[in-house]
Design a protein around this motif. Structure first.
Motif, PDB file in Angstrom:
ATOM      1  N   MET A  78      -7.101  -0.886 -12.064  1.00 40.10           N
ATOM      2  CA  MET A  78      -5.730  -0.617 -12.469  1.00 40.10           C
ATOM      3  C   MET A  78      -5.682   0.677 -13.278  1.00 40.10           C
ATOM      4  SD  MET A  78      -3.167  -2.735 -14.947  1.00 40.10           S
ATOM      5  CE  MET A  78      -3.915  -1.981 -16.393  1.00 40.10           C
ATOM      6  N   LEU A  79      -4.759   1.559 -12.907  1.00 36.19           N
ATOM      7  CA  LEU A  79      -4.596   2.823 -13.605  1.00 36.19           C
ATOM      8  C   LEU A  79      -3.444   2.718 -14.590  1.00 36.19           C
ATOM      9  CD1 LEU A  79      -4.979   5.299 -10.603  1.00 36.19           C
ATOM     10  CD2 LEU A  79      -6.749   4.398 -12.116  1.00 36.19           C
ATOM     11  N   SER A  80      -3.623   3.219 -15.789  1.00 34.42           N
ATOM     12  CA  SER A  80      -2.586   3.210 -16.808  1.00 34.42           C
ATOM     13  C   SER A  80      -1.560   4.298 -16.489  1.00 34.42           C
ATOM     14  CB  SER A  80      -3.205   3.454 -18.198  1.00 34.42           C
ATOM     15  OG  SER A  80      -2.187   3.606 -19.161  1.00 34.42           O
ATOM     16  N   LEU A  81      -0.341   3.873 -16.158  1.00 34.13           N
ATOM     17  CA  LEU A  81       0.691   4.830 -15.775  1.00 34.13           C
ATOM     18  C   LEU A  81       1.051   5.747 -16.934  1.00 34.13           C
ATOM     19  CD1 LEU A  81       3.060   2.591 -13.638  1.00 34.13           C
ATOM     20  CD2 LEU A  81       1.061   3.886 -12.933  1.00 34.13           C
ATOM     21  N   LEU A  82       1.147   5.194 -18.130  1.00 31.41           N
ATOM     22  CA  LEU A  82       1.561   5.981 -19.293  1.00 31.41           C
ATOM     23  C   LEU A  82       0.542   7.064 -19.617  1.00 31.41           C
ATOM     24  CD1 LEU A  82       3.572   6.441 -21.566  1.00 31.41           C
ATOM     25  CD2 LEU A  82       2.337   4.728 -22.924  1.00 31.41           C
ATOM     26  N   GLU A  83      -0.731   6.685 -19.641  1.00 27.86           N
ATOM     27  CA  GLU A  83      -1.767   7.655 -19.997  1.00 27.86           C
ATOM     28  C   GLU A  83      -1.880   8.756 -18.954  1.00 27.86           C
ATOM     29  OE1 GLU A  83      -5.364   5.568 -20.612  1.00 27.86           O
ATOM     30  OE2 GLU A  83      -4.656   4.450 -22.371  1.00 27.86           O
ATOM     31  N   LEU A  84      -1.838   8.386 -17.672  1.00 22.77           N
ATOM     32  CA  LEU A  84      -1.970   9.382 -16.615  1.00 22.77           C
ATOM     33  C   LEU A  84      -0.742  10.284 -16.541  1.00 22.77           C
ATOM     34  CD1 LEU A  84      -3.609   7.268 -13.778  1.00 22.77           C
ATOM     35  CD2 LEU A  84      -4.693   8.961 -15.239  1.00 22.77           C
ATOM     36  N   GLU A  85       0.420   9.721 -16.794  1.00 23.94           N
ATOM     37  CA  GLU A  85       1.643  10.515 -16.761  1.00 23.94           C
ATOM     38  C   GLU A  85       1.647  11.533 -17.899  1.00 23.94           C
ATOM     39  OE1 GLU A  85       5.362   8.390 -17.187  1.00 23.94           O
ATOM     40  OE2 GLU A  85       6.156   9.511 -15.493  1.00 23.94           O
ATOM     41  N   GLN A  86       1.171  11.106 -19.049  1.00 22.84           N
ATOM     42  CA  GLN A  86       1.100  12.036 -20.175  1.00 22.84           C
ATOM     43  C   GLN A  86       0.102  13.157 -19.917  1.00 22.84           C
ATOM     44  OE1 GLN A  86       0.172   9.466 -23.464  1.00 22.84           O
ATOM     45  NE2 GLN A  86       2.315   8.839 -23.803  1.00 22.84           N
ATOM     46  N   ALA A  87      -0.955  12.813 -19.166  1.00 18.71           N
ATOM     47  CA  ALA A  87      -1.960  13.824 -18.861  1.00 18.71           C
ATOM     48  C   ALA A  87      -1.581  14.651 -17.631  1.00 18.71           C
ATOM     49  CB  ALA A  87      -3.321  13.161 -18.626  1.00 18.71           C
ATOM     50  N   GLY A  88      -0.479  14.289 -16.971  1.00 15.26           N
ATOM     51  CA  GLY A  88      -0.034  15.014 -15.787  1.00 15.26           C
ATOM     52  C   GLY A  88      -0.910  14.776 -14.573  1.00 15.26           C
ATOM     53  N   LYS A 130       0.832  -1.187   0.000  1.00 16.63           N
ATOM     54  CA  LYS A 130       0.000   0.000   0.000  1.00 16.63           C
ATOM     55  C   LYS A 130       0.876   1.249   0.000  1.00 16.63           C
ATOM     56  CE  LYS A 130      -3.984  -2.006   2.393  1.00 16.63           C
ATOM     57  NZ  LYS A 130      -4.913  -1.900   3.557  1.00 16.63           N
ATOM     58  N   VAL A 131       0.325   2.319  -0.507  1.00 20.41           N
ATOM     59  CA  VAL A 131       1.040   3.593  -0.536  1.00 20.41           C
ATOM     60  C   VAL A 131       1.218   4.105   0.894  1.00 20.41           C
ATOM     61  CG1 VAL A 131       0.971   5.987  -1.347  1.00 20.41           C
ATOM     62  CG2 VAL A 131       0.130   4.140  -2.809  1.00 20.41           C
ATOM     63  N   ARG A 132       2.445   4.519   1.222  1.00 26.54           N
ATOM     64  CA  ARG A 132       2.704   5.067   2.554  1.00 26.54           C
ATOM     65  C   ARG A 132       2.220   6.511   2.625  1.00 26.54           C
ATOM     66  NH1 ARG A 132       7.870   2.520   1.653  1.00 26.54           N
ATOM     67  NH2 ARG A 132       8.696   4.610   1.160  1.00 26.54           N
ATOM     68  N   LYS A 149      11.956   7.057  -5.633  1.00 25.97           N
ATOM     69  CA  LYS A 149      13.244   6.371  -5.655  1.00 25.97           C
ATOM     70  C   LYS A 149      13.612   5.908  -4.250  1.00 25.97           C
ATOM     71  CE  LYS A 149      14.861   9.066  -9.616  1.00 25.97           C
ATOM     72  NZ  LYS A 149      15.864  10.013 -10.123  1.00 25.97           N
ATOM     73  N   PRO A 150      14.305   4.751  -4.115  1.00 21.61           N
ATOM     74  CA  PRO A 150      14.831   3.917  -5.213  1.00 21.61           C
ATOM     75  C   PRO A 150      13.805   2.945  -5.788  1.00 21.61           C
ATOM     76  CG  PRO A 150      15.465   2.967  -3.126  1.00 21.61           C
ATOM     77  CD  PRO A 150      14.710   4.225  -2.803  1.00 21.61           C
ATOM     78  N   ASP A 151      12.571   2.961  -5.287  1.00 23.78           N
ATOM     79  CA  ASP A 151      11.547   2.074  -5.828  1.00 23.78           C
ATOM     80  C   ASP A 151      11.151   2.513  -7.242  1.00 23.78           C
ATOM     81  OD1 ASP A 151      11.576   0.729  -3.456  1.00 23.78           O
ATOM     82  OD2 ASP A 151       9.816   1.741  -2.637  1.00 23.78           O
ATOM     83  N   VAL A 152      10.766   1.537  -8.051  1.00 23.49           N
ATOM     84  CA  VAL A 152      10.274   1.813  -9.394  1.00 23.49           C
ATOM     85  C   VAL A 152       8.811   1.386  -9.453  1.00 23.49           C
ATOM     86  CG1 VAL A 152      10.502   1.308 -11.853  1.00 23.49           C
ATOM     87  CG2 VAL A 152      12.553   1.471 -10.407  1.00 23.49           C
ATOM     88  N   LEU A 153       7.928   2.334  -9.682  1.00 22.03           N
ATOM     89  CA  LEU A 153       6.504   2.046  -9.726  1.00 22.03           C
ATOM     90  C   LEU A 153       6.150   1.393 -11.064  1.00 22.03           C
ATOM     91  CD1 LEU A 153       3.746   2.316  -8.341  1.00 22.03           C
ATOM     92  CD2 LEU A 153       3.491   4.540  -9.456  1.00 22.03           C
ATOM     93  N   LEU A 154       5.624   0.174 -11.001  1.00 20.85           N
ATOM     94  CA  LEU A 154       5.287  -0.561 -12.215  1.00 20.85           C
ATOM     95  C   LEU A 154       3.792  -0.524 -12.515  1.00 20.85           C
ATOM     96  CD1 LEU A 154       7.541  -3.718 -11.735  1.00 20.85           C
ATOM     97  CD2 LEU A 154       8.030  -1.655 -13.059  1.00 20.85           C
ATOM     98  N   ARG A 155       2.987  -0.519 -11.474  1.00 20.74           N
ATOM     99  CA  ARG A 155       1.543  -0.557 -11.689  1.00 20.74           C
ATOM    100  C   ARG A 155       0.845   0.048 -10.470  1.00 20.74           C
ATOM    101  NH1 ARG A 155      -1.255  -5.716 -14.384  1.00 20.74           N
ATOM    102  NH2 ARG A 155      -0.252  -4.705 -16.169  1.00 20.74           N
ATOM    103  N   LEU A 156      -0.237   0.755 -10.719  1.00 24.13           N
ATOM    104  CA  LEU A 156      -0.966   1.423  -9.645  1.00 24.13           C
ATOM    105  C   LEU A 156      -2.428   0.995  -9.670  1.00 24.13           C
ATOM    106  CD1 LEU A 156      -0.943   3.615  -7.407  1.00 24.13           C
ATOM    107  CD2 LEU A 156      -1.535   5.281  -9.171  1.00 24.13           C
ATOM    108  N   TYR A 157      -2.934   0.627  -8.476  1.00 18.75           N
ATOM    109  CA  TYR A 157      -4.347   0.257  -8.341  1.00 18.75           C
ATOM    110  C   TYR A 157      -5.015   1.237  -7.385  1.00 18.75           C
ATOM    111  CZ  TYR A 157      -3.329  -4.242 -10.554  1.00 18.75           C
ATOM    112  OH  TYR A 157      -2.953  -5.217 -11.446  1.00 18.75           O
ATOM    113  N   ARG A 158      -6.194   1.659  -7.778  1.00 15.51           N
ATOM    114  CA  ARG A 158      -6.965   2.560  -6.924  1.00 15.51           C
ATOM    115  C   ARG A 158      -8.428   2.137  -6.981  1.00 15.51           C
ATOM    116  NH1 ARG A 158      -5.849   8.371  -8.515  1.00 15.51           N
ATOM    117  NH2 ARG A 158      -3.910   7.955  -7.379  1.00 15.51           N
TER     118      ARG A 158
END
Length: 249
Positions: A235-245, A208-210, A222-231
């Motif tokens: 499942m939330l698309s990291l690429l799409e959300l990152e592009q949308a800021g 879980k998110v701290r 860092k140093p963790d690498v986030l691979l996938r996010l669930y809310r």
């Protein structure tokens, strides 16, 4: 009275009597004493079981799962194996795992394994019909326990989902995916083996998110690498959300 009769009684009749008594005592041990001892051991075992993992089926898949669980830090005392074959039960016992020979699809058997206090149930019966029946029984006895099912046929995945399985793994299908990927990616098999085993250098952690991470972007973790996010179970698309800021933990 005669010497010959006494010799016959001492050398023939008496050994026969002793043999009968030994046979009788052996049978009594099998039917009474052993049942009492097994019942006593089962009662003592049930007192200590809580948050344990039940493995239904100790073939290649079940045994591999048990060994990997122990490699990840799960104690052998916190694993219970149920299998209908005596040699598999003995094999589990040789690893220090509590095991008994029975049909895992029976309510009484899962009850003896204290399924109401179990953390998870792994079903690897080797046959999809047996796995489905065990799944339905386990879910009926404990509606909240996490159940992982090994599927032999891909078409049975939907059936297991409807039966209440939390996770379904098809070893044959996943194996085919990895073999196909290995055609063009020479190091992928080695990497996945490293990723999935406890002794590997690469580890995948689900947590879980701290509180101190809330509102941060993936690059800030860092140093963790986030691979996938669930809310909220989605499942939330990291690429799409990152592009949308809009990507925030």
């Amino acid at each position: 009275v005669t010497t010959r009769a006494r010799l016959l009684d001492a050398l023939v009749i008496t050994p026969i009597r002793l043999g009968i008594w030994i046979l009788f005592l052996g049978t009594a041990y099998q039917l009474i004493i052993r049942q009492y001892l097994e019942g006593y051991r089962m009662a003592k075992l049930q007192e200590t079981l809580s948050g344990h993992i039940i493995i239904c089926g100790f073939g290649h898949t079940g045994m591999s799962a048990a060994k990997e669980l122990m490699a990840r830090g799960v104690k052998a005392e916190q694993i219970v194996v149920i299998d209908s074959l005596e040699e598999r039960v003995r094999l589990a016992g040789s690893l220090g795992i509590a095991a008994f020979q029975a049909d895992a699809s029976q309510e009484a058997v899962l009850g003896d394994a204290v399924i109401d206090k179990a953390k998870a149930v792994i079903i690897a019966a080797g046959r999809d019909d047996s796995s489905a029946l065990t799944l339905l029984t386990a879910r009926h006895l404990n509606p909240t326990v996490r159940i992982i099912v090994s599927a032999k046929e891909e078409e049975k995945v939907k059936l297991f989902k409807q039966g209440g399985a939390d996770a379904i793994v098809s070893p044959a299908t996943f194996g085919g995916y990895i073999i196909a990927a290995a055609v063009d990616h020479g190091h992928m098999v080695q990497y996945l083996d490293d990723l999935l085993t406890a002794g590997g250098q690469v580890s995948l952690l689900e947590r879980k998110v701290r509180p101190d991470e809330i509102g941060k972007a993936p690059a800030d973790l860092k140093p963790d690498v986030l691979l996938r996010l669930y809310r909220g179970g989605t499942m939330l698309s990291l690429l799409e959300l990152e592009q949308a800021g809009q990507l925030q933990a």
